[in-house]
Design a protein around this motif. Structure first.
Motif, PDB file in Angstrom:
ATOM      1  N   GLN A 366      25.066  14.489   5.543  1.00  0.00           N
ATOM      2  CA  GLN A 366      24.776  14.336   6.646  1.00  0.00           C
ATOM      3  C   GLN A 366      23.229  13.533   6.804  1.00  0.00           C
ATOM      4  OE1 GLN A 366      24.739  17.762   8.517  1.00  0.00           O
ATOM      5  NE2 GLN A 366      26.903  18.454   8.547  1.00  0.00           N
ATOM      6  N   SER A 367      23.320  12.274   7.320  1.00  0.00           N
ATOM      7  CA  SER A 367      21.871  12.345   8.086  1.00  0.00           C
ATOM      8  C   SER A 367      21.427  12.228   9.166  1.00  0.00           C
ATOM      9  CB  SER A 367      22.264  10.250   8.297  1.00  0.00           C
ATOM     10  OG  SER A 367      20.943   9.582   8.690  1.00  0.00           O
ATOM     11  N   LEU A 368      20.607  12.675   9.064  1.00  0.00           N
ATOM     12  CA  LEU A 368      19.572  14.139  10.114  1.00  0.00           C
ATOM     13  C   LEU A 368      18.463  12.906  10.747  1.00  0.00           C
ATOM     14  CD1 LEU A 368      19.932  17.443   8.859  1.00  0.00           C
ATOM     15  CD2 LEU A 368      21.531  15.691  10.123  1.00  0.00           C
ATOM     16  N   SER A 369      18.148  13.420  11.992  1.00  0.00           N
ATOM     17  CA  SER A 369      16.542  12.114  12.413  1.00  0.00           C
ATOM     18  C   SER A 369      15.818  14.166  12.660  1.00  0.00           C
ATOM     19  CB  SER A 369      17.400  11.844  13.675  1.00  0.00           C
ATOM     20  OG  SER A 369      15.497  11.024  14.432  1.00  0.00           O
ATOM     21  N   VAL A 370      14.104  13.154  11.929  1.00  0.00           N
ATOM     22  CA  VAL A 370      13.772  14.450  12.097  1.00  0.00           C
ATOM     23  C   VAL A 370      12.767  14.608  12.253  1.00  0.00           C
ATOM     24  CG1 VAL A 370      12.335  16.515  11.037  1.00  0.00           C
ATOM     25  CG2 VAL A 370      14.772  16.334   9.740  1.00  0.00           C
ATOM     26  N   GLY A 371      11.844  14.943  13.904  1.00  0.00           N
ATOM     27  CA  GLY A 371      10.972  14.615  14.125  1.00  0.00           C
ATOM     28  C   GLY A 371      10.087  14.595  13.179  1.00  0.00           C
ATOM     29  N   LEU A 372       8.080  13.740  13.420  1.00  0.00           N
ATOM     30  CA  LEU A 372       7.637  13.869  12.460  1.00  0.00           C
ATOM     31  C   LEU A 372       6.271  14.493  12.930  1.00  0.00           C
ATOM     32  CD1 LEU A 372       7.924  10.110  10.020  1.00  0.00           C
ATOM     33  CD2 LEU A 372       8.227  13.054   9.401  1.00  0.00           C
ATOM     34  N   ILE A 373       5.836  15.926  12.763  1.00  0.00           N
ATOM     35  CA  ILE A 373       4.943  16.197  14.359  1.00  0.00           C
ATOM     36  C   ILE A 373       3.457  17.052  13.198  1.00  0.00           C
ATOM     37  CG2 ILE A 373       6.588  16.723  16.255  1.00  0.00           C
ATOM     38  CD1 ILE A 373       6.603  20.223  14.587  1.00  0.00           C
ATOM     39  N   ALA A 374       2.706  17.260  13.806  1.00  0.00           N
ATOM     40  CA  ALA A 374       1.829  18.107  13.152  1.00  0.00           C
ATOM     41  C   ALA A 374       1.364  19.643  13.481  1.00  0.00           C
ATOM     42  CB  ALA A 374       0.540  17.960  14.057  1.00  0.00           C
ATOM     43  N   PRO A 375       1.016  20.210  12.722  1.00  0.00           N
ATOM     44  CA  PRO A 375       1.802  22.060  12.295  1.00  0.00           C
ATOM     45  C   PRO A 375       1.125  22.917  13.518  1.00  0.00           C
ATOM     46  CG  PRO A 375      -0.082  21.146  11.061  1.00  0.00           C
ATOM     47  CD  PRO A 375       0.556  19.711  11.633  1.00  0.00           C
ATOM     48  N   PRO A 376       2.019  23.042  14.434  1.00  0.00           N
ATOM     49  CA  PRO A 376       1.694  23.887  15.773  1.00  0.00           C
ATOM     50  C   PRO A 376       1.016  24.854  15.251  1.00  0.00           C
ATOM     51  CG  PRO A 376       3.890  23.791  15.262  1.00  0.00           C
ATOM     52  CD  PRO A 376       3.456  23.384  13.709  1.00  0.00           C
ATOM     53  N   GLU A 377      -0.600  25.136  16.654  1.00  0.00           N
ATOM     54  CA  GLU A 377      -1.124  25.786  16.681  1.00  0.00           C
ATOM     55  C   GLU A 377      -0.573  27.314  17.118  1.00  0.00           C
ATOM     56  OE1 GLU A 377      -4.139  26.665  15.814  1.00  0.00           O
ATOM     57  OE2 GLU A 377      -4.962  24.829  14.663  1.00  0.00           O
ATOM     58  N   THR A 378       0.736  27.384  17.632  1.00  0.00           N
ATOM     59  CA  THR A 378       1.085  28.790  17.887  1.00  0.00           C
ATOM     60  C   THR A 378       1.692  29.683  17.037  1.00  0.00           C
ATOM     61  OG1 THR A 378       2.050  27.504  19.339  1.00  0.00           O
ATOM     62  CG2 THR A 378       3.442  29.523  19.999  1.00  0.00           C
ATOM     63  N   PRO A 379       1.167  30.425  17.348  1.00  0.00           N
ATOM     64  CA  PRO A 379      -0.069  31.017  18.090  1.00  0.00           C
ATOM     65  C   PRO A 379      -0.982  30.660  17.819  1.00  0.00           C
ATOM     66  CG  PRO A 379       0.852  33.171  16.478  1.00  0.00           C
ATOM     67  CD  PRO A 379       1.397  32.375  16.366  1.00  0.00           C
ATOM     68  N   ALA A 380      -1.868  30.546  19.307  1.00  0.00           N
ATOM     69  CA  ALA A 380      -3.431  31.063  19.009  1.00  0.00           C
ATOM     70  C   ALA A 380      -4.094  31.633  17.529  1.00  0.00           C
ATOM     71  CB  ALA A 380      -4.205  31.233  19.827  1.00  0.00           C
ATOM     72  N   ARG A 381      -4.882  31.228  17.248  1.00  0.00           N
ATOM     73  CA  ARG A 381      -5.575  31.253  15.892  1.00  0.00           C
ATOM     74  C   ARG A 381      -6.358  32.369  15.973  1.00  0.00           C
ATOM     75  NH1 ARG A 381      -7.893  26.849  11.652  1.00  0.00           N
ATOM     76  NH2 ARG A 381      -5.676  26.146  12.779  1.00  0.00           N
ATOM     77  N   ASN A 382      -7.245  32.099  17.197  1.00  0.00           N
ATOM     78  CA  ASN A 382      -8.088  33.002  18.215  1.00  0.00           C
ATOM     79  C   ASN A 382      -9.296  33.745  16.345  1.00  0.00           C
ATOM     80  OD1 ASN A 382      -7.543  33.174  19.875  1.00  0.00           O
ATOM     81  ND2 ASN A 382      -5.793  34.907  19.838  1.00  0.00           N
ATOM     82  N   ARG A 383      -9.729  32.903  16.088  1.00  0.00           N
ATOM     83  CA  ARG A 383     -10.918  32.870  15.071  1.00  0.00           C
ATOM     84  C   ARG A 383     -11.732  34.323  15.225  1.00  0.00           C
ATOM     85  NH1 ARG A 383     -14.457  29.408  11.026  1.00  0.00           N
ATOM     86  NH2 ARG A 383     -13.095  28.651  10.933  1.00  0.00           N
TER      87      ARG A 383
END
Length: 478
Positions: A366-383
């Motif tokens: 199959q040929s699939l179209s995939v989005g090139l995204i930054a790694p999500p910040e979900t849930p918040a990391r809350n250092r």
């Protein structure tokens, strides 16, 4: 190929050189020799043998620079300070002494306003960087982006303008056998040019230099000091950044590695956009190369592609319909045969937009179209920085996709990760990268859970830790 006692070793491998040999053939020979394949064209005159790289060298060497970096490192004063008993008796007092460390390498100017690319292991952590051009001009430089994973760094020369710069080649168009030149400052002797060919492509999974990625292999002589220098093609374009050699003696044995220009282009683009750290598209997967046994199981005629073994629920591949056990065969039509090669293809395309993946799913391509995204910040990391008595000196974050990417954790990692461990946290045995699973048998899903668990007034503590896939229980008393 031997002709009249001469061993002619591959110089006619390029189209330009083959054309030069063709022009010097006698008319009868020119009529009888077919131009294809080009390796059958044999030089027939002294003029055809008088070949030179001088025009390419003249065009490229002004844009290759020597880099002198100085960094301050701290060394242990005594081997006994590694001993836990000495740690308790003397603490951190006088454990380390500063020392000046000098580094020598090379770099390549890619823009007239002083944008230079080199290896991160040459300039990373440097307190002072001096760049010397081939015409002996000198500039101070600042690192504006560095990436340890690819072993690349981007520098900006101070008060620079109108500098010579190299054009970037499309490294995906390179072929084994193409002629190349390696330019740099080996051993600090001064700018030096060596010639060779591309001896292999798609070298990945190799622990060479500081980089862990995808390399062009060349037999052009590369030695210490060449790091960060240019690998150029016969059109005078930058094909790659020389980064490492395989050697037992410390000298060149004809196996050198360069970081492809397509990745260099993306890193420079992000540096110009103001990024200080290179950001790769996030796929949230792990995979393994398809070997002969797996190829047979998947019904593939030949071993090819990367089988997905683990996937984060938020992965853009999952949203596109990929599941664990699927095989990624190509990225934008370029075949991928290792996880490193797949991630290189994605990193070279940058964040934003989409990429076309050829995937074997359920036995069908199959040929699939995939989005090139930054790694999500979900849930918040809350250092969380712990300042109380229990685990004082601990800095921790809630695990999310961005944290997973930063710390190289497995895609399925959950809980709380240790970012820093000093003071009591270090003495308890915690290290950066540890995943905290529970404190005093209280499960941890976030730093908020950790903060609540540390309010316990007790003196006896149990911390369950996952360290590189191995679970252990740390017990200590305050």
């Amino acid at each position: 190929m031997r002709t009249k006692g001469l061993l002619f070793t591959g110089l006619v491998a390029s189209a330009a050189l083959a054309a030069l040999a063709w022009q010097n053939l006698p008319p009868a020979a020119a009529q009888s020799v077919s131009p294809a394949p080009r390796l059958e064209v044999v030089p027939q005159s002294q003029g055809a043998l008088a070949l030179t790289y001088a025009p390419v060298v003249r065009a490229t060497t002004p844009a290759v620079v020597s880099i002198y970096a100085r960094r301050i490192v701290e060394e242990r004063q005594s081997p006994f300070f590694n001993d836990p008993l000495f740690d308790q008796l003397f603490g951190d007092a006088r454990r380390r002494v500063p020392r000046v460390q000098n580094a020598l390498g090379s770099g390549v100017i890619l823009a007239a306003d002083g944008i230079v690319v080199s290896n991160n292991h040459v300039v990373g952590g440097a307190a002072d960087i001096r760049v010397v051009l081939s015409d002996r001009r000198e500039f101070a430089a600042d690192v504006i982006l560095q990436d340890e994973e690819s072993d690349l760094a981007v520098l900006r020369l101070r008060d620079a303008r109108g500098l010579p710069a190299l054009e970037l080649a499309d490294s995906d168009s390179a072929e084994v056998g193409d002629l190349v030149l390696a330019i740099g400052n080996p051993f600090g002797v001064g700018q030096t040019v060596s010639s060779g060919i591309i001896s292999a492509l798609a070298r990945s999974g190799l622990a060479v230099g500081s980089g862990r990625g995808y390399f062009i292999q060349t037999d052009a002589a590369i030695n210490p000091g060449n790091s960060g220098g240019a690998l150029v093609d016969m059109q005078g374009r930058l094909l790659g950044i020389n980064t490492a050699i395989l050697t037992r003696s410390g000298g060149s044995n004809g196996i050198g590695f360069a970081i492809p220009a397509n990745l260099v282009a993306q890193i420079v683009e992000q540096a110009r956009a103001g990024n200080t750290v290179f950001q790769r598209p996030w796929m949230g997967v792990t995979g393994q190369a398809v070997d002969a046994a797996l190829a047979d199981a998947f019904g593939l005629g030949l071993p090819q592609g990367v089988v997905i073994t683990e996937m984060h629920p938020a992965s853009p591949l999952a949203r596109a319909g990929v599941v664990t056990g699927d095989v990624v065969l190509a990225v934008d039509g370029e075949p991928v045969n290792s996880p490193q090669e797949m991630m290189f293809r994605l990193a070279a395309r940058g964040i934003g937009g989409t990429v076309s993946l050829s995937v074997l799913h359920g036995g069908e391509r199959q040929s699939l179209s995939v989005g090139l995204i930054a790694p999500p910040e979900t849930p918040a990391r809350n250092r969380l920085t712990v300042r109380g008595v229990a685990l004082r000196g601990l800095v921790a974050e809630t695990i999310n996709p961005a944290v997973i990417a930063e710390h190289g954790l497995e895609p399925g990692a959950e809980g709380v990760v240790v970012v820093e461990a000093r003071d009591i946290a270090a003495r308890a045995g915690l290290r950066p990268g540890d995943i905290l699973l529970s404190v005093n048998r209280e499960p941890l899903h976030s730093t908020a859970d950790l903060e609540r668990a540390l309010r316990d007034p007790g003196r006896y503590w149990e911390v369950e830790v996952d360290r590189e896939g191995r679970r252990s229980l740390l017990r200590f008393r305050l």
